[in-house]
Motif scaffolding. Structure first.
Motif, PDB file in Angstrom:
ATOM      1  N   LEU A  32     -13.417   6.367   1.213  1.00 33.33           N
ATOM      2  CA  LEU A  32     -13.288   5.044   0.612  1.00 33.33           C
ATOM      3  C   LEU A  32     -11.852   4.517   0.690  1.00 33.33           C
ATOM      4  O   LEU A  32     -11.564   3.429   0.211  1.00 33.33           O
ATOM      5  CB  LEU A  32     -13.753   5.078  -0.844  1.00 33.33           C
ATOM      6  CG  LEU A  32     -15.247   5.300  -1.051  1.00 33.33           C
ATOM      7  CD1 LEU A  32     -15.556   5.443  -2.534  1.00 33.33           C
ATOM      8  CD2 LEU A  32     -16.057   4.173  -0.443  1.00 33.33           C
ATOM      9  N   GLY A  33     -10.942   5.307   1.264  1.00 37.29           N
ATOM     10  CA  GLY A  33      -9.570   4.853   1.463  1.00 37.29           C
ATOM     11  C   GLY A  33      -8.574   5.322   0.421  1.00 37.29           C
ATOM     12  O   GLY A  33      -7.443   4.864   0.397  1.00 37.29           O
ATOM     13  N   ALA A  34      -8.969   6.249  -0.442  1.00 34.26           N
ATOM     14  CA  ALA A  34      -8.068   6.737  -1.486  1.00 34.26           C
ATOM     15  C   ALA A  34      -7.160   7.841  -0.945  1.00 34.26           C
ATOM     16  O   ALA A  34      -7.513   8.556  -0.008  1.00 34.26           O
ATOM     17  CB  ALA A  34      -8.875   7.261  -2.666  1.00 34.26           C
ATOM     18  N   ARG A  35      -6.004   7.977  -1.574  1.00 35.97           N
ATOM     19  CA  ARG A  35      -5.060   9.051  -1.254  1.00 35.97           C
ATOM     20  C   ARG A  35      -5.108  10.053  -2.398  1.00 35.97           C
ATOM     21  O   ARG A  35      -4.861   9.709  -3.555  1.00 35.97           O
ATOM     22  CB  ARG A  35      -3.646   8.483  -1.112  1.00 35.97           C
ATOM     23  CG  ARG A  35      -2.606   9.528  -0.723  1.00 35.97           C
ATOM     24  CD  ARG A  35      -1.251   8.880  -0.489  1.00 35.97           C
ATOM     25  NE  ARG A  35      -0.818   8.017  -1.553  1.00 35.97           N
ATOM     26  CZ  ARG A  35      -0.073   8.422  -2.596  1.00 35.97           C
ATOM     27  NH1 ARG A  35       0.325   9.665  -2.675  1.00 35.97           N
ATOM     28  NH2 ARG A  35       0.294   7.566  -3.525  1.00 35.97           N
ATOM     29  N   ALA A  48      -6.802  10.505  -7.579  1.00 33.71           N
ATOM     30  CA  ALA A  48      -6.535   9.793  -6.335  1.00 33.71           C
ATOM     31  C   ALA A  48      -5.989   8.411  -6.654  1.00 33.71           C
ATOM     32  O   ALA A  48      -6.204   7.874  -7.735  1.00 33.71           O
ATOM     33  CB  ALA A  48      -7.813   9.672  -5.523  1.00 33.71           C
ATOM     34  N   ARG A  49      -5.288   7.852  -5.695  1.00 35.93           N
ATOM     35  CA  ARG A  49      -4.745   6.499  -5.835  1.00 35.93           C
ATOM     36  C   ARG A  49      -5.217   5.676  -4.656  1.00 35.93           C
ATOM     37  O   ARG A  49      -5.369   6.175  -3.556  1.00 35.93           O
ATOM     38  CB  ARG A  49      -3.228   6.531  -5.869  1.00 35.93           C
ATOM     39  CG  ARG A  49      -2.701   7.297  -7.058  1.00 35.93           C
ATOM     40  CD  ARG A  49      -1.210   7.110  -7.233  1.00 35.93           C
ATOM     41  NE  ARG A  49      -0.715   7.924  -8.317  1.00 35.93           N
ATOM     42  CZ  ARG A  49      -0.801   7.613  -9.592  1.00 35.93           C
ATOM     43  NH1 ARG A  49      -1.377   6.502  -9.949  1.00 35.93           N
ATOM     44  NH2 ARG A  49      -0.313   8.406 -10.522  1.00 35.93           N
ATOM     45  N   LEU A  50      -5.442   4.400  -4.924  1.00 37.22           N
ATOM     46  CA  LEU A  50      -5.808   3.470  -3.871  1.00 37.22           C
ATOM     47  C   LEU A  50      -5.393   2.072  -4.269  1.00 37.22           C
ATOM     48  O   LEU A  50      -5.000   1.831  -5.402  1.00 37.22           O
ATOM     49  CB  LEU A  50      -7.316   3.521  -3.577  1.00 37.22           C
ATOM     50  CG  LEU A  50      -8.282   3.169  -4.704  1.00 37.22           C
ATOM     51  CD1 LEU A  50      -8.616   1.695  -4.677  1.00 37.22           C
ATOM     52  CD2 LEU A  50      -9.554   3.958  -4.512  1.00 37.22           C
ATOM     53  N   ARG A  51      -5.461   1.170  -3.327  1.00 35.83           N
ATOM     54  CA  ARG A  51      -5.182  -0.240  -3.610  1.00 35.83           C
ATOM     55  C   ARG A  51      -6.502  -0.965  -3.549  1.00 35.83           C
ATOM     56  O   ARG A  51      -7.233  -0.865  -2.582  1.00 35.83           O
ATOM     57  CB  ARG A  51      -4.189  -0.810  -2.606  1.00 35.83           C
ATOM     58  CG  ARG A  51      -2.814  -0.174  -2.761  1.00 35.83           C
ATOM     59  CD  ARG A  51      -1.746  -0.915  -2.012  1.00 35.83           C
ATOM     60  NE  ARG A  51      -1.373  -2.181  -2.597  1.00 35.83           N
ATOM     61  CZ  ARG A  51      -0.595  -2.326  -3.686  1.00 35.83           C
ATOM     62  NH1 ARG A  51      -0.182  -1.266  -4.331  1.00 35.83           N
ATOM     63  NH2 ARG A  51      -0.265  -3.517  -4.114  1.00 35.83           N
ATOM     64  N   ARG A  52      -6.791  -1.684  -4.603  1.00 34.96           N
ATOM     65  CA  ARG A  52      -8.040  -2.445  -4.690  1.00 34.96           C
ATOM     66  C   ARG A  52      -7.669  -3.890  -4.960  1.00 34.96           C
ATOM     67  O   ARG A  52      -7.108  -4.197  -6.011  1.00 34.96           O
ATOM     68  CB  ARG A  52      -8.881  -1.863  -5.822  1.00 34.96           C
ATOM     69  CG  ARG A  52     -10.243  -2.426  -5.939  1.00 34.96           C
ATOM     70  CD  ARG A  52     -11.206  -1.592  -5.128  1.00 34.96           C
ATOM     71  NE  ARG A  52     -12.553  -2.052  -5.430  1.00 34.96           N
ATOM     72  CZ  ARG A  52     -13.397  -2.421  -4.512  1.00 34.96           C
ATOM     73  NH1 ARG A  52     -13.076  -2.323  -3.260  1.00 34.96           N
ATOM     74  NH2 ARG A  52     -14.579  -2.852  -4.849  1.00 34.96           N
ATOM     75  N   PHE A  53      -7.950  -4.784  -4.021  1.00 35.03           N
ATOM     76  CA  PHE A  53      -7.584  -6.195  -4.126  1.00 35.03           C
ATOM     77  C   PHE A  53      -6.085  -6.347  -4.387  1.00 35.03           C
ATOM     78  O   PHE A  53      -5.673  -7.056  -5.300  1.00 35.03           O
ATOM     79  CB  PHE A  53      -8.410  -6.902  -5.198  1.00 35.03           C
ATOM     80  CG  PHE A  53      -9.877  -6.844  -4.942  1.00 35.03           C
ATOM     81  CD1 PHE A  53     -10.418  -7.521  -3.868  1.00 35.03           C
ATOM     82  CD2 PHE A  53     -10.705  -6.097  -5.749  1.00 35.03           C
ATOM     83  CE1 PHE A  53     -11.778  -7.463  -3.621  1.00 35.03           C
ATOM     84  CE2 PHE A  53     -12.067  -6.030  -5.508  1.00 35.03           C
ATOM     85  CZ  PHE A  53     -12.612  -6.709  -4.439  1.00 35.03           C
ATOM     86  N   ALA A  54      -5.278  -5.639  -3.592  1.00 33.98           N
ATOM     87  CA  ALA A  54      -3.812  -5.678  -3.647  1.00 33.98           C
ATOM     88  C   ALA A  54      -3.254  -5.182  -4.970  1.00 33.98           C
ATOM     89  O   ALA A  54      -2.107  -5.444  -5.307  1.00 33.98           O
ATOM     90  CB  ALA A  54      -3.296  -7.085  -3.347  1.00 33.98           C
TER      91      ALA A  54
END
Length: 101
Positions: A32-35, A48-54
């Protein structure tokens, strides 16, 4: 907008052992694009961390046994539009469960 900062939590019950469910949950988050920033098998947790809608977001997983052959995966996040992402996460995790021998 304090409602954006609220943490939301949901559970998924999967027919597998806690360490396997946590590992699969981490794999789904990566897709899903998470780190992944933290993974602890002994405690049964991951972060985990990710960017969702900037906007940066954190997702936390906690796996705990729910009986002898099932695991409850507690999923918590402060991501924007988390309900949609959670449905994708749950669907991918349950799909992995169905493919397991």
């Amino acid at each position: 907008m304090p409602w954006l900062a609220r943490t939301r939590a949901r559970d998924v019950v999967v027919a597998a052992q806690p360490d396997d469910v946590l590992l699969q949950g981490v794999a789904v988050l990566r897709r899903l694009g998470a780190r992944i920033t933290r993974y602890d098998v002994e405690e049964g947790t991951a972060e985990a961390r990710l960017r969702r809608f900037a906007r940066p977001a954190v997702i936390r997983l906690r796996a705990e046994a729910a009986g002898t052959s099932a695991t409850r995966l507690h999923v918590e996040s402060d991501a924007v539009a988390w309900a949609l992402m959670f449905r994708r996460f749950r669907g991918a995790l349950l799909l992995v469960e169905r493919r397991a021998p």
